[in-house]
Motif scaffolding. Structure first.
Motif, PDB file in Angstrom:
ATOM      1  N   MET A   1     -11.674  -2.144 -13.743  1.00  0.00           N
ATOM      2  CA  MET A   1     -10.890  -2.831 -12.711  1.00  0.00           C
ATOM      3  C   MET A   1     -11.734  -3.918 -12.059  1.00  0.00           C
ATOM      4  SD  MET A   1      -8.661  -0.989  -9.762  1.00  0.00           S
ATOM      5  CE  MET A   1      -7.106  -1.698  -9.370  1.00  0.00           C
ATOM      6  N   LYS A   2     -11.141  -5.049 -11.754  1.00  0.00           N
ATOM      7  CA  LYS A   2     -11.824  -6.162 -11.126  1.00  0.00           C
ATOM      8  C   LYS A   2     -12.392  -5.763  -9.775  1.00  0.00           C
ATOM      9  CE  LYS A   2      -9.684 -10.102 -11.427  1.00  0.00           C
ATOM     10  NZ  LYS A   2      -8.789 -11.236 -11.146  1.00  0.00           N
ATOM     11  N   LYS A   3     -13.361  -6.506  -9.294  1.00  0.00           N
ATOM     12  CA  LYS A   3     -13.928  -6.252  -7.970  1.00  0.00           C
ATOM     13  C   LYS A   3     -12.802  -6.054  -6.963  1.00  0.00           C
ATOM     14  CE  LYS A   3     -16.797  -8.273  -4.362  1.00  0.00           C
ATOM     15  NZ  LYS A   3     -17.565  -9.438  -3.916  1.00  0.00           N
ATOM     16  N   LYS A   4     -12.921  -4.997  -6.194  1.00  0.00           N
ATOM     17  CA  LYS A   4     -11.849  -4.629  -5.276  1.00  0.00           C
ATOM     18  C   LYS A   4     -11.905  -5.486  -4.024  1.00  0.00           C
ATOM     19  CE  LYS A   4     -11.631   0.109  -6.946  1.00  0.00           C
ATOM     20  NZ  LYS A   4     -12.446  -0.125  -8.116  1.00  0.00           N
ATOM     21  N   THR A   5     -10.774  -6.096  -3.702  1.00  0.00           N
ATOM     22  CA  THR A   5     -10.728  -6.974  -2.533  1.00  0.00           C
ATOM     23  C   THR A   5      -9.794  -6.430  -1.469  1.00  0.00           C
ATOM     24  OG1 THR A   5      -8.950  -8.265  -3.525  1.00  0.00           O
ATOM     25  CG2 THR A   5     -11.192  -9.014  -3.925  1.00  0.00           C
ATOM     26  N   MET A   6      -9.427  -5.153  -1.588  1.00  0.00           N
ATOM     27  CA  MET A   6      -8.507  -4.570  -0.617  1.00  0.00           C
ATOM     28  C   MET A   6      -9.130  -4.564   0.770  1.00  0.00           C
ATOM     29  SD  MET A   6      -6.977  -0.697  -0.549  1.00  0.00           S
ATOM     30  CE  MET A   6      -5.471  -0.890  -1.454  1.00  0.00           C
ATOM     31  N   GLU A 136      -4.569   3.799  -7.263  1.00  0.00           N
ATOM     32  CA  GLU A 136      -4.671   3.717  -8.720  1.00  0.00           C
ATOM     33  C   GLU A 136      -3.974   4.900  -9.379  1.00  0.00           C
ATOM     34  OE1 GLU A 136      -8.478   2.792 -10.384  1.00  0.00           O
ATOM     35  OE2 GLU A 136      -9.065   1.589  -8.654  1.00  0.00           O
ATOM     36  N   GLU A 137      -4.104   6.080  -8.801  1.00  0.00           N
ATOM     37  CA  GLU A 137      -3.434   7.267  -9.332  1.00  0.00           C
ATOM     38  C   GLU A 137      -1.918   7.084  -9.321  1.00  0.00           C
ATOM     39  OE1 GLU A 137      -4.381  11.767  -8.448  1.00  0.00           O
ATOM     40  OE2 GLU A 137      -3.042  11.014  -6.891  1.00  0.00           O
ATOM     41  N   GLU A 145      -0.029  -0.887 -15.286  1.00  0.00           N
ATOM     42  CA  GLU A 145      -1.364  -1.199 -15.786  1.00  0.00           C
ATOM     43  C   GLU A 145      -2.272  -1.598 -14.617  1.00  0.00           C
ATOM     44  OE1 GLU A 145      -4.564  -1.452 -17.726  1.00  0.00           O
ATOM     45  OE2 GLU A 145      -2.755  -0.989 -18.901  1.00  0.00           O
ATOM     46  N   THR A 146      -3.445  -1.000 -14.541  1.00  0.00           N
ATOM     47  CA  THR A 146      -4.360  -1.287 -13.430  1.00  0.00           C
ATOM     48  C   THR A 146      -5.559  -2.141 -13.848  1.00  0.00           C
ATOM     49  OG1 THR A 146      -5.649   0.738 -13.841  1.00  0.00           O
ATOM     50  CG2 THR A 146      -3.772   0.913 -12.337  1.00  0.00           C
ATOM     51  N   GLU A 147      -5.863  -2.169 -15.117  1.00  0.00           N
ATOM     52  CA  GLU A 147      -7.058  -2.864 -15.584  1.00  0.00           C
ATOM     53  C   GLU A 147      -7.036  -4.351 -15.224  1.00  0.00           C
ATOM     54  OE1 GLU A 147     -10.777  -3.027 -17.022  1.00  0.00           O
ATOM     55  OE2 GLU A 147      -9.535  -1.212 -16.927  1.00  0.00           O
ATOM     56  N   GLY A 148      -8.133  -4.799 -14.605  1.00  0.00           N
ATOM     57  CA  GLY A 148      -8.296  -6.216 -14.303  1.00  0.00           C
ATOM     58  C   GLY A 148      -7.529  -6.732 -13.106  1.00  0.00           C
ATOM     59  N   LYS A 149      -6.866  -5.840 -12.380  1.00  0.00           N
ATOM     60  CA  LYS A 149      -6.056  -6.278 -11.233  1.00  0.00           C
ATOM     61  C   LYS A 149      -6.772  -6.030  -9.912  1.00  0.00           C
ATOM     62  CE  LYS A 149      -1.641  -5.354 -13.530  1.00  0.00           C
ATOM     63  NZ  LYS A 149      -0.423  -4.504 -13.558  1.00  0.00           N
ATOM     64  N   GLU A 150      -6.595  -6.970  -8.993  1.00  0.00           N
ATOM     65  CA  GLU A 150      -7.095  -6.757  -7.650  1.00  0.00           C
ATOM     66  C   GLU A 150      -6.164  -5.770  -6.960  1.00  0.00           C
ATOM     67  OE1 GLU A 150      -7.518 -10.413  -5.596  1.00  0.00           O
ATOM     68  OE2 GLU A 150      -9.083 -11.174  -6.920  1.00  0.00           O
ATOM     69  N   LEU A 151      -6.707  -5.024  -6.026  1.00  0.00           N
ATOM     70  CA  LEU A 151      -5.920  -3.969  -5.397  1.00  0.00           C
ATOM     71  C   LEU A 151      -4.713  -4.497  -4.629  1.00  0.00           C
ATOM     72  CD1 LEU A 151      -8.558  -1.364  -4.219  1.00  0.00           C
ATOM     73  CD2 LEU A 151      -7.170  -1.401  -6.280  1.00  0.00           C
ATOM     74  N   LYS A 152      -4.836  -5.691  -4.043  1.00  0.00           N
ATOM     75  CA  LYS A 152      -3.680  -6.221  -3.317  1.00  0.00           C
ATOM     76  C   LYS A 152      -2.518  -6.492  -4.264  1.00  0.00           C
ATOM     77  CE  LYS A 152      -5.145 -11.083  -3.387  1.00  0.00           C
ATOM     78  NZ  LYS A 152      -5.459 -12.270  -2.544  1.00  0.00           N
ATOM     79  N   ASP A 153      -2.830  -6.912  -5.496  1.00  0.00           N
ATOM     80  CA  ASP A 153      -1.782  -7.156  -6.483  1.00  0.00           C
ATOM     81  C   ASP A 153      -1.213  -5.833  -6.993  1.00  0.00           C
ATOM     82  OD1 ASP A 153      -2.152  -9.926  -6.303  1.00  0.00           O
ATOM     83  OD2 ASP A 153      -3.757  -9.876  -7.799  1.00  0.00           O
ATOM     84  N   LEU A 154      -2.095  -4.869  -7.180  1.00  0.00           N
ATOM     85  CA  LEU A 154      -1.652  -3.559  -7.640  1.00  0.00           C
ATOM     86  C   LEU A 154      -0.761  -2.908  -6.593  1.00  0.00           C
ATOM     87  CD1 LEU A 154      -1.853  -1.454  -9.851  1.00  0.00           C
ATOM     88  CD2 LEU A 154      -3.913  -0.559  -8.727  1.00  0.00           C
TER      89      LEU A 154
END
Length: 272
Positions: A1-6, A136-137, A145-154
């Motif tokens: 997962m990309k660096k988390k920016t949440m 993520e769970e 899909e969670t791979e490569g996404k920033e948490l705000k987008d997820l």
């Protein structure tokens, strides 16, 4: 997962009691910043399979939602249950100190269940890790899909999936509508449902008025549970008696409520 920016909003984090993880709805609006909020009341996490979007049909307005929404009248009972469940020593402690202790125990318990290492970490750090893991769970459970996404987008994807799934359960048409508009309709449907559960007539009643009627009914319900007479009393008078009765339950455990002028947070003396 990309660096988390949440971004994490810890509102009096260690002192207060509810951790809302993941997307939340206030009224009909999605919160645009991913956040972890810690609010007063019972501290709780949704377990696996318990994330039911805006609140599963049949469970009433303001159900489990995208985070945990606390209902003020129920918070005191939840905190009392936590005090007993965790066998917390309360004599001489302020309500704020007790809430803090419950919060710390809850987040450590949730971290352990998620397999998060707790050794050497402060509670704020654990709050953050738990919030990320829960989001993520939930995304995985929804097939997102969670791979490569920033948490705000997820978070946004989880929010939209939850709203649309819940709307479908209520037979709300979603085609061609903005998610926030669907969320508003869903909010209104849940409000009507809750009102009907409380025996409130809903036909022709504006939603703003319905909200007030629901709140009044909840106050009366709480008073009845506490054995408080409501005859000839205003809603505000009943609400105050309910508050005092709940406060007395904590005082019996030796918990202290500082006077307003002495409290560092007015929630110490006012919120149950």
């Amino acid at each position: 997962m990309k660096k988390k920016t949440m971004g994490f909003v810890l509102s009096g984090a260690l002192a207060l009691g509810v951790l809302a993880v993941g997307p939340t709805i206030t009224g009909a609006e999605e919160t645009t910043d991913s956040q972890t909020t810690v609010e007063e009341g019972a501290f709780s996490f949704h377990g696996k399979g318990e994330h039911k979007g805006f609140g599963h049909k049949g469970k009433g307005h303001g159900g489990k939602g995208f985070g945990l929404f606390s209902g003020g009248m129920k918070d005191g009972a939840s905190l009392l249950e936590d005090i007993e469940g965790y066998d917390i020593e309360t004599e001489g402690k302020t309500i704020r100190e007790v809430k803090k202790e419950v919060a710390e125990l809850k987040v450590k318990e949730a971290a352990a269940e998620l397999g998060i290492e707790t050794e050497g970490k402060d509670v704020k750090e654990l709050f953050k890790e738990v919030a990320e893991a829960k989001l993520e769970e939930e995304a995985n459970e929804l097939g997102i899909e969670t791979e490569g996404k920033e948490l705000k987008d997820l978070k946004k994807e989880v929010f939209e999936a939850k709203v649309l799934a819940e709307a479908s359960e209520y037979g709300i048409e979603t085609e061609g509508k903005e998610v926030k508009d669907v969320a508003k309709e869903l909010h209104e449907e849940k409000l009507v449902e809750k009102a009907q559960e409380l025996g409130i007539e809903t036909d022709g009643v504006e939603h703003s008025e319905l909200r007030e009627l629901v709140q009044e009914a909840k106050v009366l319900e709480a008073a009845t549970e506490l054995g408080i007479s409501t005859d000839g009393k205003t809603t505000d008078e009943i609400k105050e008696e309910v508050r005092e009765a709940k406060k007395a339950q904590f005082e019996e455990l030796g918990i202290v409520f500082p006077e307003k002028e002495e409290a560092t947070d007015e929630s110490d003396s006012e919120t149950l």
